[in-house]
Motif scaffolding. Structure first.
Motif, short mmCIF file in Angstrom:
data_model
loop_
_atom_site.label_atom_id
_atom_site.label_comp_id
_atom_site.label_asym_id
_atom_site.label_seq_id
_atom_site.Cartn_x
_atom_site.Cartn_y
_atom_site.Cartn_z
N ILE A 1 0.85 -1.19 0.00
CA ILE A 1 0.00 0.00 0.00
C ILE A 1 0.88 1.24 0.00
O ILE A 1 1.86 1.32 0.74
CB ILE A 1 -0.92 0.01 1.23
CG1 ILE A 1 -1.95 -1.13 1.14
CG2 ILE A 1 -1.63 1.35 1.39
CD1 ILE A 1 -2.79 -1.30 2.38
N ASP A 2 0.56 2.20 -0.86
CA ASP A 2 1.28 3.47 -0.90
C ASP A 2 0.26 4.59 -0.67
O ASP A 2 -0.53 4.92 -1.57
CB ASP A 2 1.99 3.66 -2.23
CG ASP A 2 2.96 4.83 -2.22
OD1 ASP A 2 2.64 5.84 -1.55
OD2 ASP A 2 4.03 4.73 -2.85
N GLU A 3 0.26 5.14 0.53
CA GLU A 3 -0.72 6.17 0.88
C GLU A 3 -0.47 7.47 0.14
O GLU A 3 -1.41 8.25 -0.10
CB GLU A 3 -0.72 6.40 2.39
CG GLU A 3 -1.16 5.17 3.18
CD GLU A 3 -1.08 5.41 4.68
OE1 GLU A 3 -0.82 6.56 5.09
OE2 GLU A 3 -1.25 4.44 5.44
N LYS B 1 -1.70 6.83 -3.36
CA LYS B 1 -3.02 6.22 -3.25
C LYS B 1 -3.17 4.99 -4.16
O LYS B 1 -4.05 4.92 -5.02
CB LYS B 1 -4.11 7.25 -3.55
CG LYS B 1 -4.08 8.42 -2.58
CD LYS B 1 -5.16 9.45 -2.89
CE LYS B 1 -5.09 10.61 -1.87
NZ LYS B 1 -6.09 11.64 -2.13
N THR B 2 -2.24 4.06 -3.93
CA THR B 2 -2.29 2.82 -4.70
C THR B 2 -2.24 1.62 -3.77
O THR B 2 -1.72 1.70 -2.66
CB THR B 2 -1.10 2.71 -5.68
OG1 THR B 2 0.12 2.69 -4.94
CG2 THR B 2 -1.09 3.86 -6.68
N ILE B 3 -2.77 0.52 -4.27
CA ILE B 3 -2.61 -0.78 -3.63
C ILE B 3 -2.15 -1.75 -4.70
O ILE B 3 -2.70 -1.77 -5.81
CB ILE B 3 -3.91 -1.26 -2.94
CG1 ILE B 3 -3.69 -2.65 -2.31
CG2 ILE B 3 -5.09 -1.28 -3.89
CD1 ILE B 3 -4.85 -3.09 -1.41
N TYR C 1 -9.43 1.78 1.15
CA TYR C 1 -8.64 0.59 0.90
C TYR C 1 -7.14 0.84 1.03
O TYR C 1 -6.33 -0.04 0.71
CB TYR C 1 -8.97 0.02 -0.49
CG TYR C 1 -10.37 -0.54 -0.53
CD1 TYR C 1 -10.67 -1.74 0.10
CD2 TYR C 1 -11.40 0.15 -1.16
CE1 TYR C 1 -11.95 -2.25 0.09
CE2 TYR C 1 -12.68 -0.35 -1.17
CZ TYR C 1 -12.96 -1.55 -0.55
OH TYR C 1 -14.24 -2.05 -0.55
N LEU C 2 -6.78 2.01 1.55
CA LEU C 2 -5.40 2.27 1.96
C LEU C 2 -5.21 1.89 3.43
O LEU C 2 -4.09 1.97 3.95
CB LEU C 2 -5.04 3.75 1.75
CG LEU C 2 -5.11 4.25 0.30
CD1 LEU C 2 -4.84 5.75 0.25
CD2 LEU C 2 -4.14 3.49 -0.59
#
Length: 670
Positions: free
Chosen positions: A91-93, A96-98, A213-214
């Motif tokens: 997860i990269d907050e 904003k990616t998973i 989903y983060l």
């Protein structure tokens, strides 16, 4: 806090550009029409259960690892010195990616275009039609049709995939990118590690609140809910609590330090968040009902709980583990016999194939589950499965186990189990009947499960055993009647004599009944007799006076019967005086050993050629219309009308309805 990435998990999340004009190495492609339609539905309709994307992408990653494990049985160099298969979620907050990362079989450029740009699986059109029936579907059908990857577009406005096929050089990697609007781009990249990374660039509404989903805790919960059974480790970066520590002014000793707070921080260590052991390999005493139910939903893509299940280790000449489920409801393709069905097959915990239809007889095609064999070779193919004696032994064992499981429900005194069997029978009873002709070794077991309505009870609940327990003294056969529906059966003239004498008759109203009963001639030593076939002999249930009257009628009506034979030549095989009619003037009877009208109609609907057959006409000597026929000047016309009416009462169709109406009208006017 963003997750730190190493070279294995790094995914290019920046500067995604779908315009191939900006980079000559990027090629742009359009989605297949059905994919475009699917994506529209996914992005506009499937909001009620967005969580499914976690289940689907983890499942895809697991399949990729299973495929590598299978391929590596013949070429272990495909492991590339990395034989520890796993799935990772990053997860990269900040951006904003998973990302879902596996070190499985991977894809080359052709694979990416074929697997992500088209839907080759049959049945997708049926899926789209089903999905279109109502908005706000929960998406549980997604995985059933092999389109789980596209569920990512529920929560993502862009998806990027980076992959390299095991065994290919590092510079043969591929990057696939799409915003789900109708096209995707593909380019060649350098990827040092094999496998696939799927990065979802989340829509704003899925990065905050309950739908965030983060949130690492949320993702862990979803993995535990949907994917805990997967035998591969599913990993996320480990979090630890780090305290904020300050030192008192003027002091430099450790004792002077004080904790003023802290936060959870990510480490470089990956931790496994699922049990990472195949559920079926564990003892049944170690698995609770919720785990069995979750596993069923994962392999079947069914949103309902299973009706029941059985989990066993089978020892003997062939050793295997079976985990078999009975669904609550029939799938919409249950009667599409070319549709794929079967069980998941593993050999020594190595995944071999989905839908191994050889592991179950066709009439049990609704059963879901897993078989893990200790004896089959790892390179077993579908062709070898068809020829293997071990597979036949497994199939026979699975059939017996399923039938035993159903019998335990049917024969239980527990109301809940009886209700479960009634629910099963309403959904799958007709399919089970196919086994009467397909599985002669289990015919008796199958016959004991069958349930029918009768002439005294409309409820489909009477077994052959129940019927035998209610048979009259002197009754030597189980009497039954087939018809198109219950109303037609209850009103059939064939029942008149049986109603008069209070003899119960089983009413069979399914299309498959007529075919199936060709294979079942007796139950527990008692013959089964179709009352619409051949002559009716009630034996001891018919008194001597009735027999004498029947013989007298045969003699006195012989001239008229002979005349009817001549008039109806070409339509009726024979004409005789009936001993089964009470209220009706005539009835059609199928000659012994020939196809019934229902069977003929069913075969014609299947496109099969059917030989011409003619019924027997039986007439009621006591009916006023038959008595009138003897002296009628319009004998031929009235005889044809009587035959046509008997045909209609039997559920048949007139070859020439206009001629029938003309005859009736002429007779009414005279």
């Amino acid at each position: 806090m963003s997750e730190q990435k190493n070279d294995q998990t790094a995914v290019d999340n920046n500067n995604i550009d779908n315009d191939s004009n900006n980079n000559p190495d990027v090629t742009k492609h359009s989605f297949e029409a059905e994919v475009a339609q699917l994506l529209h539905l996914v992005t506009h309709s499937l909001y009620s259960n967005a969580d499914i994307f976690v289940r689907e992408l983890v499942s895809n990653a697991s399949d990729a690892c299973d495929k590598l494990r299978f391929e590596a049985t013949n070429d272990d160099s495909l492991y590339e010195d990395d034989g520890e298969l796993r799935i990772r979620i990053a997860i990269d907050e900040e951006v904003k990616t998973i990302t879902f990362i596996d070190n499985g079989i991977g894809m080359n450029e052709a694979d990416a275009i074929e697997n992500l740009g088209t839907i080759a699986k049959s049945g997708t059109k049926a899926f789209l039609d089903k999905l279109s029936e109502s908005q706000k579907q929960d998406g549980q059908l997604i995985g059933q049709f092999g389109v789980g990857f596209y569920s990512g577009f529920i929560v993502a406005d862009t998806i990027s995939v980076e992959s390299r096929k095991a065994g290919d050089p590092a510079d043969k990697g591929v990057r696939w990118v799409s915003d789900g609007s109708g096209s995707f781009t593909v380019e060649t990249i350098t990827k040092e590690t094999r496998g696939t990374s799927i990065t979802l660039h989340l829509k704003e509404e899925y990065t905050e609140g309950e739908d965030n989903y983060l949130d690492r805790a949320k993702i862990k919960r979803l993995v535990n809910k949907y994917s805990d059974h997967i035998s591969l480790p599913i990993q996320m970066r480990k979090e630890v609590w780090q305290e904020d520590v300050v030192e008192d002014e003027g002091e430099s000793t450790d004792e002077s330090a004080a904790a003023t707070g802290g936060e959870m921080v990510l480490t470089d260590e990956w931790e496994t968040i699922n049990k990472a052991s195949a559920l079926w390999t564990r003892s049944s005493s170690e698995v609770d009902d919720d785990e069995y139910i979750d596993f069923y939903k994962n392999i079947s893509y069914d949103f309902d709980d299973p009706l029941t299940w059985t989990h066993n280790r089978v020892e003997g000449r062939v050793q295997y583990t079976q985990l078999l489920y009975i669904p609550k409801k029939a799938p919409m393709d249950l009667y599409t016999r070319e549709q794929q069905h079967g069980l998941k097959l593993y050999v020594k915990r190595v995944f071999i194939m989905d839908d191994a239809e050889q592991l179950l007889p066709m009439y049990l095609r609704f059963v879901k589950g897993v078989i893990d064999s200790a004896d089959l070779p790892l390179n077993v193919s579908r062709e070898l499965l068809q020829e293997s004696r071990d597979v036949k032994s497994i199939r026979d064992g699975n059939a017996r186990r399923v039938l035993t499981m159903l019998a335990s429900l049917a024969n239980s005194e527990d109301n809940d189990k009886q209700d479960k069997f009634a629910q099963f029978y309403s959904e799958f009873g007709d399919v089970i009947k196919e086994g009467l002709g397909e599985d002669m070794g289990n015919q008796e077991r199958i016959a004991k499960l069958l349930r029918y309505a009768t002439s005294t009870d409309d409820k489909v609940a009477t077994s052959f055993e129940d019927y035998k327990g209610r048979m009259q003294d002197g009754q030597k056969a189980i009497y039954y009647l087939t018809a198109d529906n219950l109303a037609a059966a209850k009103n059939s003239p064939q029942l008149e004599l049986f109603k008069k004498k209070g003899i119960e008759v089983i009413l069979m109203t399914s299309r498959v009944d007529e075919w199936a009963m060709n294979f079942l001639t007796e139950f527990d030593g008692t013959p089964l007799q179709n009352i619409a076939k051949g002559a009716v002999d009630l034996g001891d249930l018919q008194d001597e006076e009735e027999k004498a009257e029947a013989e007298k009628a045969q003699e006195t009506m012989k001239p008229m019967v002979d005349k009817l034979k001549t008039t109806l030549s070409g339509r009726a095989k024979d004409v005789r005086v009936s001993n089964r009619l009470v209220d009706s003037p005539a009835i059609l009877v199928t000659p012994e050993g020939e196809l019934s009208p229902q069977m003929i109609q069913m075969l014609k609907q299947m496109g099969q050629e059917v030989p011409d057959t003619q019924p027997i006409l039986e007439v009621n000597p006591d009916h006023p219309l038959i008595k009138k026929l003897e002296s009628s000047e319009q004998f031929d016309e009235l005889a044809q009308v009587i035959f046509d009416q008997a045909l209609l009462a039997d559920g048949g169709q007139l070859d020439d309805p206009a001629a029938y109406l003309k005859r009736v009208n002429e007779l009414l006017m005279k």
